[in-house]
Enzyme design. Structure first.
Site, mmCIF file in Angstrom:
data_model
loop_
_atom_site.group_PDB
_atom_site.id
_atom_site.type_symbol
_atom_site.label_atom_id
_atom_site.label_comp_id
_atom_site.label_asym_id
_atom_site.label_seq_id
_atom_site.Cartn_x
_atom_site.Cartn_y
_atom_site.Cartn_z
ATOM 1 N N ARG A 195 0.851 -1.206 0.000
ATOM 2 C CA ARG A 195 0.000 0.000 0.000
ATOM 3 C C ARG A 195 0.882 1.251 0.000
ATOM 4 N NH1 ARG A 195 -1.682 2.251 4.467
ATOM 5 N NH2 ARG A 195 -2.086 0.332 5.593
ATOM 6 N N ASP A 198 -5.604 19.022 -15.019
ATOM 7 C CA ASP A 198 -6.002 17.675 -15.432
ATOM 8 C C ASP A 198 -5.505 17.490 -16.860
ATOM 9 O OD1 ASP A 198 -7.223 15.366 -16.331
ATOM 10 O OD2 ASP A 198 -9.098 15.727 -15.251
#
Ligand SMILES: Cc1ncc(COP(=O)(O)O)c(C=O)c1O
Length: 392
Positions: free
Chosen positions: A51, A181
Protein backbone atom coordinates in the site's frame (compact mmCIF):
# COMPACT_ATOMS: atom_id res chain seq x y z
CA UNK A 1 17.53 8.01 -18.07
CA UNK A 2 18.41 11.67 -17.93
CA UNK A 3 16.51 14.79 -18.89
CA UNK A 4 18.51 15.25 -22.10
CA UNK A 5 16.31 12.82 -24.04
CA UNK A 6 13.15 14.03 -25.70
CA UNK A 7 9.80 12.77 -24.34
CA UNK A 8 9.31 10.47 -27.35
CA UNK A 9 12.59 8.73 -26.52
CA UNK A 10 12.04 8.73 -22.77
CA UNK A 11 8.64 7.07 -23.16
CA UNK A 12 10.25 4.10 -24.91
CA UNK A 13 13.01 3.58 -22.38
CA UNK A 14 11.77 4.67 -18.96
CA UNK A 15 11.69 1.81 -16.45
CA UNK A 16 13.39 -0.53 -18.90
CA UNK A 17 16.62 -1.05 -16.97
CA UNK A 18 17.41 -4.78 -17.28
CA UNK A 19 16.36 -6.67 -14.13
CA UNK A 20 19.39 -6.98 -11.81
CA UNK A 21 18.64 -10.61 -10.93
CA UNK A 22 17.87 -12.05 -14.38
CA UNK A 23 18.79 -9.50 -17.03
CA UNK A 24 15.17 -9.55 -18.25
CA UNK A 25 14.53 -6.53 -20.45
CA UNK A 26 10.91 -6.11 -19.41
CA UNK A 27 10.42 -5.13 -15.77
CA UNK A 28 9.04 -7.90 -13.55
CA UNK A 29 5.50 -7.72 -12.20
CA UNK A 30 5.76 -7.58 -8.40
CA UNK A 31 2.55 -8.90 -6.87
CA UNK A 32 3.91 -9.21 -3.31
CA UNK A 33 2.07 -7.17 -0.71
CA UNK A 34 4.81 -7.45 1.91
CA UNK A 35 8.62 -7.40 1.97
CA UNK A 36 11.18 -9.05 4.22
CA UNK A 37 12.87 -7.15 7.05
CA UNK A 38 16.52 -7.67 7.88
CA UNK A 39 17.68 -9.41 11.08
CA UNK A 40 18.25 -5.95 12.50
CA UNK A 41 14.59 -5.04 11.82
CA UNK A 42 15.49 -2.67 8.99
CA UNK A 43 14.17 -2.79 5.40
CA UNK A 44 17.39 -3.23 3.42
CA UNK A 45 15.68 -3.03 0.01
CA UNK A 46 13.49 -0.06 0.88
CA UNK A 47 10.09 -1.75 0.49
CA UNK A 48 7.80 -2.47 3.47
CA UNK A 49 4.22 -3.03 2.35
CA UNK A 50 2.60 -2.55 -1.06
CA UNK A 51 0.00 0.00 0.00
CA UNK A 52 2.89 2.35 0.85
CA UNK A 53 5.13 1.36 -2.00
CA UNK A 54 5.46 -1.41 -4.56
CA UNK A 55 8.35 -1.87 -7.01
CA UNK A 56 6.13 -2.13 -10.11
CA UNK A 57 4.06 0.89 -9.11
CA UNK A 58 7.26 2.78 -8.22
CA UNK A 59 8.69 2.05 -11.69
CA UNK A 60 5.57 3.53 -13.31
CA UNK A 61 5.55 6.52 -10.94
CA UNK A 62 9.20 7.21 -11.62
CA UNK A 63 8.60 7.00 -15.38
CA UNK A 64 5.65 9.40 -15.17
CA UNK A 65 7.57 11.92 -13.08
CA UNK A 66 10.35 11.98 -15.68
CA UNK A 67 8.05 12.03 -18.66
CA UNK A 68 5.97 14.92 -17.34
CA UNK A 69 9.07 16.77 -16.07
CA UNK A 70 8.03 16.67 -12.41
CA UNK A 71 9.90 15.57 -9.29
CA UNK A 72 7.71 12.68 -8.10
CA UNK A 73 4.49 10.95 -9.02
CA UNK A 74 1.80 8.98 -7.18
CA UNK A 75 -0.24 6.34 -9.00
CA UNK A 76 -3.86 5.69 -8.08
CA UNK A 77 -6.56 3.14 -8.86
CA UNK A 78 -8.35 5.49 -11.27
CA UNK A 79 -8.08 8.96 -12.73
CA UNK A 80 -10.90 10.01 -10.43
CA UNK A 81 -9.03 8.72 -7.35
CA UNK A 82 -5.96 10.70 -8.44
CA UNK A 83 -8.04 13.84 -8.97
CA UNK A 84 -9.87 13.34 -5.68
CA UNK A 85 -6.55 13.15 -3.81
CA UNK A 86 -5.69 16.60 -5.17
CA UNK A 87 -9.11 18.11 -4.57
CA UNK A 88 -9.19 16.73 -1.03
CA UNK A 89 -5.73 18.06 -0.25
CA UNK A 90 -7.52 21.39 0.22
CA UNK A 91 -8.39 21.74 3.91
CA UNK A 92 -12.11 22.01 4.87
CA UNK A 93 -13.34 25.57 4.48
CA UNK A 94 -11.00 26.11 1.54
CA UNK A 95 -12.34 27.42 -1.75
CA UNK A 96 -11.81 25.91 -5.18
CA UNK A 97 -12.21 27.46 -8.59
CA UNK A 98 -13.17 24.90 -11.24
CA UNK A 99 -14.15 25.07 -14.93
CA UNK A 100 -17.82 25.28 -15.88
CA UNK A 101 -17.13 22.55 -18.44
CA UNK A 102 -15.21 19.61 -16.99
CA UNK A 103 -15.30 15.81 -16.70
CA UNK A 104 -18.77 15.28 -15.24
CA UNK A 105 -17.65 12.60 -12.78
CA UNK A 106 -15.37 15.07 -11.01
CA UNK A 107 -18.04 17.77 -11.04
CA UNK A 108 -20.45 15.30 -9.44
CA UNK A 109 -17.81 14.24 -6.88
CA UNK A 110 -17.34 17.88 -5.93
CA UNK A 111 -21.05 18.59 -5.65
CA UNK A 112 -22.15 15.39 -3.90
CA UNK A 113 -19.18 14.60 -1.68
CA UNK A 114 -16.62 17.35 -1.32
CA UNK A 115 -18.87 20.40 -0.93
CA UNK A 116 -20.95 18.63 1.76
CA UNK A 117 -17.62 17.77 3.46
CA UNK A 118 -16.75 21.47 3.74
CA UNK A 119 -15.11 22.63 0.52
CA UNK A 120 -16.44 25.69 -1.24
CA UNK A 121 -16.68 25.92 -4.97
CA UNK A 122 -17.00 28.42 -7.80
CA UNK A 123 -17.37 27.20 -11.39
CA UNK A 124 -16.34 29.67 -14.10
CA UNK A 125 -15.72 29.77 -17.81
CA UNK A 126 -11.94 29.39 -17.63
CA UNK A 127 -11.43 30.37 -21.23
CA UNK A 128 -12.07 33.86 -19.79
CA UNK A 129 -9.16 34.82 -17.51
CA UNK A 130 -11.10 37.78 -16.12
CA UNK A 131 -13.72 35.32 -14.87
CA UNK A 132 -11.01 33.31 -13.10
CA UNK A 133 -9.61 36.48 -11.53
CA UNK A 134 -13.09 37.48 -10.40
CA UNK A 135 -13.70 34.10 -8.76
CA UNK A 136 -10.48 33.92 -6.71
CA UNK A 137 -10.79 35.13 -3.11
CA UNK A 138 -8.90 35.02 0.20
CA UNK A 139 -9.95 31.40 0.98
CA UNK A 140 -9.10 30.08 -2.51
CA UNK A 141 -6.53 27.28 -2.25
CA UNK A 142 -6.83 25.52 -5.56
CA UNK A 143 -7.62 26.35 -9.16
CA UNK A 144 -8.48 23.17 -11.08
CA UNK A 145 -7.80 23.45 -14.81
CA UNK A 146 -9.02 21.07 -17.47
CA UNK A 147 -7.90 22.13 -20.95
CA UNK A 148 -9.14 21.31 -23.51
CA UNK A 149 -12.26 20.64 -21.44
CA UNK A 150 -14.46 17.58 -21.54
CA UNK A 151 -16.64 17.56 -23.63
CA UNK A 152 -16.83 21.09 -25.06
CA UNK A 153 -13.12 21.54 -25.80
CA UNK A 154 -12.87 24.93 -24.12
CA UNK A 155 -9.25 26.07 -23.88
CA UNK A 156 -7.77 27.67 -20.76
CA UNK A 157 -4.59 29.75 -20.75
CA UNK A 158 -2.59 27.80 -18.15
CA UNK A 159 0.15 30.41 -17.73
CA UNK A 160 -2.56 33.08 -17.36
CA UNK A 161 -4.30 31.11 -14.59
CA UNK A 162 -0.96 30.59 -12.85
CA UNK A 163 -0.34 34.33 -12.85
CA UNK A 164 -3.83 34.95 -11.41
CA UNK A 165 -3.04 32.40 -8.66
CA UNK A 166 0.32 34.04 -7.90
CA UNK A 167 -1.32 37.49 -7.73
CA UNK A 168 -3.85 36.10 -5.24
CA UNK A 169 -1.07 34.56 -3.16
CA UNK A 170 0.66 37.92 -2.99
CA UNK A 171 -2.59 39.71 -2.14
CA UNK A 172 -3.89 37.29 0.51
CA UNK A 173 -0.67 35.73 1.83
CA UNK A 174 -1.81 32.10 1.40
CA UNK A 175 -1.01 29.46 -1.23
CA UNK A 176 -3.21 29.03 -4.30
CA UNK A 177 -2.28 25.82 -6.10
CA UNK A 178 -2.89 25.28 -9.78
CA UNK A 179 -3.61 21.68 -10.74
CA UNK A 180 -4.00 20.72 -14.40
CA UNK A 181 -6.00 17.68 -15.43
CA UNK A 182 -3.81 16.55 -18.30
CA UNK A 183 -5.85 13.45 -19.17
CA UNK A 184 -6.59 14.78 -22.66
CA UNK A 185 -3.04 16.06 -23.11
CA UNK A 186 -0.51 13.34 -22.23
CA UNK A 187 3.19 14.13 -22.62
CA UNK A 188 4.43 15.71 -24.83
CA UNK A 189 1.24 17.51 -25.85
CA UNK A 190 0.98 20.16 -23.11
CA UNK A 191 3.94 20.56 -20.74
CA UNK A 192 1.98 22.18 -17.91
CA UNK A 193 4.97 22.45 -15.57
CA UNK A 194 6.71 24.72 -18.09
CA UNK A 195 3.65 26.97 -17.73
CA UNK A 196 3.91 27.06 -13.92
CA UNK A 197 1.41 24.42 -12.72
CA UNK A 198 1.89 22.93 -9.23
CA UNK A 199 0.41 19.53 -10.01
CA UNK A 200 -0.52 17.57 -13.12
CA UNK A 201 -3.10 14.81 -12.98
CA UNK A 202 -3.75 12.12 -15.59
CA UNK A 203 -6.30 9.38 -15.89
CA UNK A 204 -3.86 6.69 -17.09
CA UNK A 205 -7.02 4.86 -18.16
CA UNK A 206 -6.85 6.91 -21.35
CA UNK A 207 -3.89 7.76 -23.63
CA UNK A 208 -1.06 6.71 -21.33
CA UNK A 209 -2.11 3.07 -21.24
CA UNK A 210 -3.80 3.51 -24.61
CA UNK A 211 -5.65 0.21 -25.10
CA UNK A 212 -8.85 0.59 -23.05
CA UNK A 213 -7.78 -2.18 -20.67
CA UNK A 214 -6.40 -0.31 -17.64
CA UNK A 215 -8.10 1.82 -15.01
CA UNK A 216 -5.67 4.16 -13.31
CA UNK A 217 -4.57 7.67 -12.45
CA UNK A 218 -1.45 9.54 -11.53
CA UNK A 219 -0.58 12.84 -9.86
CA UNK A 220 2.76 14.41 -10.71
CA UNK A 221 4.42 17.05 -8.51
CA UNK A 222 6.04 20.18 -9.97
CA UNK A 223 9.83 20.01 -10.41
CA UNK A 224 10.48 22.45 -7.56
CA UNK A 225 9.00 21.92 -4.09
CA UNK A 226 7.48 24.88 -2.29
CA UNK A 227 8.36 25.45 1.35
CA UNK A 228 6.01 23.51 3.66
CA UNK A 229 3.16 23.90 4.47
CA UNK A 230 2.58 25.68 1.16
CA UNK A 231 3.35 22.62 -0.96
CA UNK A 232 0.37 20.41 -1.88
CA UNK A 233 2.48 17.34 -2.66
CA UNK A 234 2.99 15.87 0.85
CA UNK A 235 -0.79 15.86 1.39
CA UNK A 236 -1.41 14.11 -1.94
CA UNK A 237 1.22 11.49 -1.08
CA UNK A 238 -0.32 10.98 2.38
CA UNK A 239 -3.78 10.49 0.88
CA UNK A 240 -2.35 7.94 -1.56
CA UNK A 241 -0.40 5.89 0.97
CA UNK A 242 -2.69 6.17 3.99
CA UNK A 243 -5.98 5.57 2.18
CA UNK A 244 -4.50 3.05 -0.28
CA UNK A 245 -6.51 3.90 -3.40
CA UNK A 246 -3.39 2.88 -5.27
CA UNK A 247 -2.78 1.46 -8.74
CA UNK A 248 -2.52 -2.33 -8.53
CA UNK A 249 0.78 -3.83 -9.76
CA UNK A 250 -0.69 -5.27 -12.96
CA UNK A 251 -2.39 -2.00 -13.90
CA UNK A 252 0.84 -0.11 -13.20
CA UNK A 253 2.75 -2.65 -15.31
CA UNK A 254 0.29 -2.31 -18.21
CA UNK A 255 0.40 1.48 -17.99
CA UNK A 256 4.20 1.38 -18.08
CA UNK A 257 4.02 -0.85 -21.15
CA UNK A 258 1.57 1.58 -22.72
CA UNK A 259 4.18 4.35 -22.50
CA UNK A 260 6.43 2.49 -24.96
CA UNK A 261 4.13 3.27 -27.88
CA UNK A 262 2.71 6.54 -26.57
CA UNK A 263 4.50 8.86 -28.99
CA UNK A 264 3.61 6.92 -32.14
CA UNK A 265 0.00 6.48 -31.05
CA UNK A 266 -0.39 10.17 -30.22
CA UNK A 267 1.16 11.32 -33.49
CA UNK A 268 -1.31 9.30 -35.57
CA UNK A 269 -4.27 10.15 -33.34
CA UNK A 270 -3.62 13.90 -33.52
CA UNK A 271 -3.15 13.81 -37.27
CA UNK A 272 -6.34 11.79 -37.74
CA UNK A 273 -8.25 14.18 -35.46
CA UNK A 274 -7.12 17.25 -37.42
CA UNK A 275 -8.24 15.60 -40.67
CA UNK A 276 -11.62 14.61 -39.22
CA UNK A 277 -12.16 18.09 -37.76
CA UNK A 278 -11.56 19.67 -41.19
CA UNK A 279 -13.90 17.13 -42.80
CA UNK A 280 -16.66 17.80 -40.27
CA UNK A 281 -16.36 21.60 -40.55
CA UNK A 282 -17.16 21.31 -44.25
CA UNK A 283 -20.08 18.92 -43.75
CA UNK A 284 -23.55 20.41 -44.31
CA UNK A 285 -25.19 18.33 -41.55
CA UNK A 286 -22.76 19.68 -38.95
CA UNK A 287 -23.56 22.91 -37.15
CA UNK A 288 -20.32 23.40 -35.23
CA UNK A 289 -17.04 21.57 -34.62
CA UNK A 290 -15.08 21.98 -31.41
CA UNK A 291 -11.41 21.23 -31.91
CA UNK A 292 -8.61 23.55 -30.70
CA UNK A 293 -6.62 23.04 -33.89
CA UNK A 294 -9.25 24.83 -35.95
CA UNK A 295 -8.39 28.50 -36.55
CA UNK A 296 -12.06 29.28 -35.83
CA UNK A 297 -11.83 27.86 -32.29
CA UNK A 298 -12.32 30.85 -29.95
CA UNK A 299 -9.05 30.16 -28.10
CA UNK A 300 -7.07 28.71 -30.97
CA UNK A 301 -4.19 31.10 -30.35
CA UNK A 302 -3.85 30.09 -26.71
CA UNK A 303 -3.96 26.43 -27.74
CA UNK A 304 -1.31 27.01 -30.41
CA UNK A 305 0.92 28.67 -27.80
CA UNK A 306 0.66 26.08 -25.04
CA UNK A 307 0.01 22.80 -26.87
CA UNK A 308 2.56 20.92 -28.95
CA UNK A 309 -0.30 19.18 -30.77
CA UNK A 310 -4.01 19.90 -30.65
CA UNK A 311 -5.00 16.53 -29.26
CA UNK A 312 -7.21 13.77 -30.57
CA UNK A 313 -10.53 14.61 -28.95
CA UNK A 314 -13.19 16.59 -30.77
CA UNK A 315 -16.87 17.29 -30.44
CA UNK A 316 -19.40 18.32 -33.04
CA UNK A 317 -22.98 19.51 -32.98
CA UNK A 318 -25.58 18.46 -35.49
CA UNK A 319 -27.68 20.92 -37.46
CA UNK A 320 -30.60 18.53 -36.99
CA UNK A 321 -30.44 18.71 -33.16
CA UNK A 322 -30.51 15.89 -30.60
CA UNK A 323 -32.43 13.43 -32.77
CA UNK A 324 -29.86 13.80 -35.54
CA UNK A 325 -26.97 13.39 -33.07
CA UNK A 326 -28.43 10.18 -31.67
CA UNK A 327 -29.22 8.88 -35.17
CA UNK A 328 -25.66 9.52 -36.40
CA UNK A 329 -24.22 7.70 -33.39
CA UNK A 330 -26.63 4.88 -34.11
CA UNK A 331 -25.47 4.50 -37.73
CA UNK A 332 -21.66 4.31 -37.37
CA UNK A 333 -20.07 0.95 -38.16
CA UNK A 334 -16.35 1.52 -37.55
CA UNK A 335 -16.50 3.93 -34.62
CA UNK A 336 -17.67 2.21 -31.44
CA UNK A 337 -20.47 3.80 -29.42
CA UNK A 338 -18.87 3.90 -26.00
CA UNK A 339 -17.68 6.26 -23.32
CA UNK A 340 -14.00 6.80 -22.42
CA UNK A 341 -11.21 7.91 -24.72
CA UNK A 342 -7.56 7.71 -25.59
CA UNK A 343 -7.46 4.11 -26.81
CA UNK A 344 -6.23 3.02 -30.22
CA UNK A 345 -9.81 2.49 -31.39
CA UNK A 346 -12.10 5.40 -32.31
CA UNK A 347 -15.13 5.99 -30.10
CA UNK A 348 -18.21 8.16 -30.51
CA UNK A 349 -20.61 9.19 -27.81
CA UNK A 350 -23.83 11.14 -27.38
CA UNK A 351 -22.40 12.87 -24.35
CA UNK A 352 -25.41 14.57 -22.72
CA UNK A 353 -27.14 11.22 -22.23
CA UNK A 354 -24.31 9.74 -20.14
CA UNK A 355 -23.91 12.82 -17.95
CA UNK A 356 -26.26 13.64 -15.07
CA UNK A 357 -29.34 15.59 -16.23
CA UNK A 358 -29.20 19.37 -16.14
CA UNK A 359 -25.50 19.62 -17.04
CA UNK A 360 -24.01 22.11 -19.51
CA UNK A 361 -23.47 19.69 -22.43
CA UNK A 362 -25.61 20.51 -25.49
CA UNK A 363 -27.92 17.64 -26.39
CA UNK A 364 -26.98 17.85 -30.08
CA UNK A 365 -23.29 17.16 -29.32
CA UNK A 366 -21.34 14.05 -30.23
CA UNK A 367 -17.93 13.54 -28.66
CA UNK A 368 -15.28 11.65 -30.59
CA UNK A 369 -12.10 10.01 -29.38
CA UNK A 370 -9.98 9.55 -32.48
CA UNK A 371 -7.95 6.35 -32.77
CA UNK A 372 -5.19 5.08 -35.05
CA UNK A 373 -7.30 3.52 -37.82
CA UNK A 374 -6.75 4.69 -41.41
CA UNK A 375 -8.25 8.14 -41.50
CA UNK A 376 -10.03 7.53 -44.81
CA UNK A 377 -11.96 4.66 -43.20
CA UNK A 378 -12.92 6.90 -40.29
CA UNK A 379 -14.09 9.59 -42.70
CA UNK A 380 -16.04 7.09 -44.81
CA UNK A 381 -17.80 5.81 -41.71
CA UNK A 382 -18.75 9.29 -40.52
CA UNK A 383 -19.71 10.32 -44.02
CA UNK A 384 -22.15 7.40 -44.35
CA UNK A 385 -23.57 8.00 -40.87
CA UNK A 386 -24.07 11.70 -41.58
CA UNK A 387 -25.48 11.38 -45.12
CA UNK A 388 -29.17 10.90 -44.16
CA UNK A 389 -28.98 14.12 -42.11
CA UNK A 390 -28.19 16.28 -45.12
CA UNK A 391 -31.36 18.18 -45.94
CA UNK A 392 -31.68 19.29 -49.54
C1 LIG B 1 -10.59 14.81 -18.16
C2 LIG B 1 -10.82 13.58 -17.32
N1 LIG B 1 -10.33 13.54 -16.07
C3 LIG B 1 -10.53 12.46 -15.28
C4 LIG B 1 -11.23 11.36 -15.72
C5 LIG B 1 -11.47 10.21 -14.78
O1 LIG B 1 -10.74 9.08 -15.10
P1 LIG B 1 -11.19 7.62 -14.56
O2 LIG B 1 -12.36 7.22 -15.38
O3 LIG B 1 -9.97 6.77 -14.76
O4 LIG B 1 -11.56 7.76 -13.12
C6 LIG B 1 -11.75 11.37 -17.02
C7 LIG B 1 -12.55 10.22 -17.49
O5 LIG B 1 -13.12 10.24 -18.56
C8 LIG B 1 -11.54 12.51 -17.84
O6 LIG B 1 -12.02 12.59 -19.09
Amino acid sequence: MTGRWRPETLAVHLGLEPDAATGALVPPLHLATTFERGADGEYPRGYVYSRSDNPTRAAFEHAMAQLEGGREAAAFASGSAAAAAVLRSVPAGGHLVVPDDMYHGLRTLLERVLVPAGLRLTAVDMSDLAAVRGAVRAETRLVWVETPSNPQLKVTDIAGVVSVAREAEAAYGAPVWVAVDGTWTPPPWQPAFDLGADLVVHATTKYLSGHSDVLGGVVVAAPAARPEPDDPWPRVRDIQRLEGGVAGPFDAWLALRGLRTLAVRLAVQAENAATLAAFLVAHPAVREVRYPGLPAHPNHEVAARQMRAFGAMLSFRLAGGEAAARAVAGRVRLFTRATSLGGVESLIEHRASIEPPGGPTPTDLLRVSVGIEHVDDLMDDLSEALAPEVRT
